[in-house]
Scaffold this active site. Structure first.
Site, mmCIF file in Angstrom:
data_model
loop_
_atom_site.group_PDB
_atom_site.id
_atom_site.type_symbol
_atom_site.label_atom_id
_atom_site.label_comp_id
_atom_site.label_asym_id
_atom_site.label_seq_id
_atom_site.Cartn_x
_atom_site.Cartn_y
_atom_site.Cartn_z
ATOM 1 N N PRO A 195 -3.485 -7.208 -3.175
ATOM 2 C CA PRO A 195 -4.240 -7.343 -4.425
ATOM 3 C C PRO A 195 -5.381 -6.342 -4.531
ATOM 4 C CG PRO A 195 -3.795 -9.496 -3.478
ATOM 5 C CD PRO A 195 -3.347 -8.487 -2.457
ATOM 6 N N PHE A 196 -5.698 -5.954 -5.743
ATOM 7 C CA PHE A 196 -6.809 -5.050 -6.058
ATOM 8 C C PHE A 196 -6.645 -3.668 -5.428
ATOM 9 C CE2 PHE A 196 -8.401 -9.424 -6.284
ATOM 10 C CZ PHE A 196 -8.704 -9.482 -7.631
ATOM 11 N N ARG A 197 -5.417 -3.268 -5.192
ATOM 12 C CA ARG A 197 -5.098 -1.941 -4.621
ATOM 13 C C ARG A 197 -5.714 -1.725 -3.238
ATOM 14 N NH1 ARG A 197 -3.603 1.292 -9.800
ATOM 15 N NH2 ARG A 197 -1.782 0.036 -10.161
ATOM 16 N N LEU A 198 -6.016 -2.817 -2.554
ATOM 17 C CA LEU A 198 -6.513 -2.691 -1.175
ATOM 18 C C LEU A 198 -5.315 -2.865 -0.245
ATOM 19 C CD1 LEU A 198 -9.871 -4.629 -1.623
ATOM 20 C CD2 LEU A 198 -9.478 -2.154 -1.555
#
Ligand code: FMN
Length: 220
Positions: A195-198
């Site tokens: 999630p959240f490009r992490l």
């Protein structure tokens, strides 16, 4: 066409938040075993050909080239694919026997990248695989001068008919210009969407194909 209509917009905070976290995905210590586990998972969810991979080579000028091919075998010695050895990729590999490979499985939001040294498979191995192909695909391998200019589709169809007539009811043996290559990796990287490009990245490297693997986590 305007890019904003062709390319989807960046996800909103809301969309990011609903991205499912996949939990522990680096479930094996050995990278080939880990790749096999991910491929097994992808087979259950990909609409077709989960064994499709992008194969990058370089030409004599050092310019990269890239195309999709099908993975036909994988084990500790490397990843095997089959092709026309007189094709663009075949010539590039004869000059510069190194390649990069990338799998991306959209359905599970994972990517695996390989870089390695390329060797031709043995004639016995190529014969054994060729024999498993459908007769029409074997005839096609004889008929197609892959990557070279063709004067229209009819020329290919004529070649196919000609080769089919030549073989008649005889066994269609492997043409000498059709064989396989094995990419023996010295670098393998696993990437999973978070999630959240992490996202999570796990890289395996080794100095040569007989050395031990070292691992590193990389920033996304
Ligand atoms: C899904 C997919 C799978 C493919 N699999 C192979 C393959 O296994 N072997 C092959 O020679 N070409 C395969 N192709 C065609 C190649 O992408 C490419 O057009 C062809 O090999 C010629 O490439 P070259 O001119 O760079 O040598 C495949 C294409 C697609 C889209």
């Amino acid at each position: 066409m305007a890019a904003d209509r062709l390319i989807p917009p960046s996800p909103s905070e809301e969309t990011y938040a609903v991205d499912q976290d996949q939990g522990e995905v680096f479930t094996e210590d050995d990278p080939i075993a880990l790749f096999a586990a991910w491929l097994t998972l992808a087979k259950k969810t990909e609409p077709n050909d989960p064994n499709t991979m992008a194969l990058a080579t370089v030409d004599a000028q050092g310019m990269p080239d890239l195309r999709m091919v099908l993975l036909k075998d994988v084990d500790a010695s490397g990843l095997t694919f089959y092709t026309n050895t007189e094709s663009a990729k075949g010539e590039q590999l004869a000059d510069s026997p190194m390649a990069a490979i990338c799998f991306h499985w959209k359905s599970i939001r994972r990517q695996v990248r390989f870089r390695g040294h390329v060797t031709p498979v043995s004639n016995e191995e190529a014969d054994a695989y060729f024999a498993t192909r459908a007769r029409s695909a074997r005839i096609g391998a004889h008929a197609s001068a892959q990557s070279r200019p063709m004067d229209g589709r009819f020329v290919l169809e004529k070649q196919v008919a000609l080769k089919a007539a030549q073989f008649g009811i005889k066994e269609v043996t492997r043409p000498s210009h059709w064989s396989g290559y094995r990419v023996s990796p010295v670098q393998i990287e696993f990437w999973v969407n978070r999630p959240f490009r992490l996202h999570d990245r796990l890289q395996f490297t080794r100095e040569n194909v007989s050395a031990d693997w070292k691992t590193a986590r990389l920033y996304p």
